[in-house]
Design a protein around this motif. Structure first.
Motif, short mmCIF file in Angstrom:
data_model
loop_
_atom_site.label_atom_id
_atom_site.label_comp_id
_atom_site.label_asym_id
_atom_site.label_seq_id
_atom_site.Cartn_x
_atom_site.Cartn_y
_atom_site.Cartn_z
N LYS A 4 0.84 -1.20 0.00
CA LYS A 4 0.00 0.00 0.00
C LYS A 4 0.87 1.25 0.00
N VAL A 5 0.56 2.19 -0.88
CA VAL A 5 1.33 3.43 -0.97
C VAL A 5 0.91 4.36 0.17
N LEU A 6 1.71 4.39 1.22
CA LEU A 6 1.42 5.24 2.36
C LEU A 6 1.97 6.64 2.18
N SER A 7 3.03 6.72 1.38
CA SER A 7 3.65 8.01 1.09
C SER A 7 4.13 7.99 -0.36
N SER A 8 3.52 8.81 -1.20
CA SER A 8 3.86 8.82 -2.62
C SER A 8 5.28 9.32 -2.83
N PHE A 9 5.96 8.73 -3.81
CA PHE A 9 7.32 9.15 -4.12
C PHE A 9 7.31 10.57 -4.67
N GLN A 10 8.21 11.39 -4.15
CA GLN A 10 8.32 12.79 -4.56
C GLN A 10 9.58 12.99 -5.41
N PHE A 11 9.39 13.24 -6.69
CA PHE A 11 10.53 13.49 -7.57
C PHE A 11 11.29 14.73 -7.11
N PHE A 12 12.61 14.54 -6.93
CA PHE A 12 13.52 15.60 -6.53
C PHE A 12 13.14 16.24 -5.18
N GLY A 13 12.43 15.44 -4.38
CA GLY A 13 12.25 15.83 -2.99
C GLY A 13 13.53 15.59 -2.23
N ILE A 14 13.54 15.91 -0.94
CA ILE A 14 14.77 15.84 -0.15
C ILE A 14 15.33 14.42 -0.12
N HIS A 15 14.46 13.41 -0.02
CA HIS A 15 14.95 12.03 0.06
C HIS A 15 15.45 11.54 -1.30
N HIS A 16 14.81 11.97 -2.39
CA HIS A 16 15.28 11.62 -3.72
C HIS A 16 16.63 12.27 -3.99
N LEU A 17 16.77 13.54 -3.64
CA LEU A 17 18.05 14.24 -3.85
C LEU A 17 19.16 13.60 -3.02
N LEU A 18 18.82 13.11 -1.84
CA LEU A 18 19.81 12.44 -0.99
C LEU A 18 20.31 11.17 -1.68
N MET A 19 19.42 10.41 -2.31
CA MET A 19 19.83 9.20 -3.00
C MET A 19 20.74 9.52 -4.20
N ILE A 20 20.42 10.58 -4.92
CA ILE A 20 21.27 11.00 -6.04
C ILE A 20 22.65 11.41 -5.53
N PHE A 21 22.67 12.12 -4.41
CA PHE A 21 23.94 12.54 -3.81
C PHE A 21 24.77 11.34 -3.39
N LEU A 22 24.13 10.34 -2.77
CA LEU A 22 24.85 9.14 -2.34
C LEU A 22 25.40 8.36 -3.53
N PHE A 23 24.64 8.32 -4.63
CA PHE A 23 25.13 7.67 -5.85
C PHE A 23 26.42 8.33 -6.30
N ILE A 24 26.40 9.64 -6.43
CA ILE A 24 27.57 10.39 -6.90
C ILE A 24 28.73 10.28 -5.92
N LEU A 25 28.42 10.36 -4.63
CA LEU A 25 29.47 10.29 -3.60
C LEU A 25 30.18 8.94 -3.65
N GLY A 26 29.43 7.86 -3.74
CA GLY A 26 30.03 6.53 -3.79
C GLY A 26 30.91 6.35 -5.01
N MET A 27 30.43 6.80 -6.17
CA MET A 27 31.22 6.70 -7.40
C MET A 27 32.48 7.54 -7.30
N ALA A 28 32.35 8.73 -6.74
CA ALA A 28 33.50 9.62 -6.61
C ALA A 28 34.56 9.04 -5.69
N LEU A 29 34.14 8.47 -4.57
CA LEU A 29 35.09 7.88 -3.62
C LEU A 29 35.83 6.70 -4.24
N LEU A 30 35.12 5.89 -5.00
CA LEU A 30 35.76 4.75 -5.67
C LEU A 30 36.80 5.23 -6.68
N LEU A 31 36.49 6.29 -7.40
CA LEU A 31 37.44 6.83 -8.38
C LEU A 31 38.63 7.48 -7.69
#
Length: 243
Positions: free
Chosen positions: A8-35
């Motif tokens: 059941k969708v209790l909380s709809s996904f928010q495009f470019f909301g704070i939690h979405h932006l955090l996931m994008i940041f973590l993606f970039i951070l992890g890739m950057a650290l590996l490089l």
């Protein structure tokens, strides 16, 4: 726990909301650290082994928990849960590559693992928002998948050539053909988005309709593979050549 793990969708996904932006940041951070630490990783085999098994465990747990979530909630169906989508296929191949260190698998996932994962993180086809299980499973899977792909490339003796790039692209075309002509019609599914564009607003919606959609999809895929090869040559092969 019940609601957190429910369909059941209790909380709809928010495009470019704070939690979405955090996931994008973590993606970039992890890739950057590996490089940034790529040279050190090549010489610290114990750390690489720990990372490899950690990422393998997370990917396996992610896939098992996703299938379990679908079954428990009565939502499981072959059109959505069978692992024929590109990121799902890349996830399985990445697990095998982490387990076996097979260079052919590492070659393939370099091309089909990182960019699709990034696009999925930026424009997810996701209804469940934070903090539901499906939100966490979706992003953890795609983040770890991309990090694992990059780790394998960094720490292997793999040498990508232009011909290997074209070879990997041909593998993708063969898989797309099997998916488009056999799997999708058989299951009435939309794996690889070959039957129609995603329901979410993604770059695929810009590729047109009918013949032009498939033509542009193939062209974009080829250009992405060539771009990945160019980045690989600039980032990895030059460094390896200096060792």
């Amino acid at each position: 726990m019940g609601e957190w793990f429910s369909n059941k969708v209790l909380s709809s996904f928010q495009f470019f909301g704070i939690h979405h932006l955090l996931m994008i940041f973590l993606f970039i951070l992890g890739m950057a650290l590996l490089l940034i630490y790529s040279n050190k990783l090549r010489t610290h085999h114990r750390i690489v082994s720990i990372l490899r098994w950690t990422l393998f465990t997370i990917l396996v747990s992610s896939e098992i928990s996703y299938q379990t979530w679908g079954i428990v909630n009565g939502a499981w169906n072959p059109r959505e849960f069978l692992p024929f989508q590109l990121c799902s296929l890349a996830g399985i191949l990445t697990m095998l590559a982490l387990l076996t260190k097979n260079e052919k698998l590492s070659q393939i996932i370099l091309f089909i693992g990182i960019v699709p994962s990034f696009l999925a993180v930026v424009t997810p086809e996701l209804h469940h928002g934070y903090p539901q299980f499906r939100f966490w499973q979706f992003f953890i899977h795609h983040l770890v998948l991309s990090w694992a792909c990059l780790l394998l490339v960094i720490t292997s003796k793999l040498k990508i050539t232009f011909m290997k790039t074209i070879e990997s692209y041909i593998y993708l075309l063969i898989y797309a053909g099997i998916t488009g002509f056999i799997i999708n019609p058989l299951l009435n599914a939309n794996f690889l988005f070959l039957a129609r564009t995603p329901s979410a607003n993604t770059p695929l919606n810009l590729l047109g309709n009918g013949f032009w959609y498939y033509f542009n999809l193939c062209l974009v895929g080829l250009l992405v593979f060539i771009a990945i090869y160019g980045v690989y040559m600039l980032t990895f092969q030059v460094k390896k050549g200096r060792k």
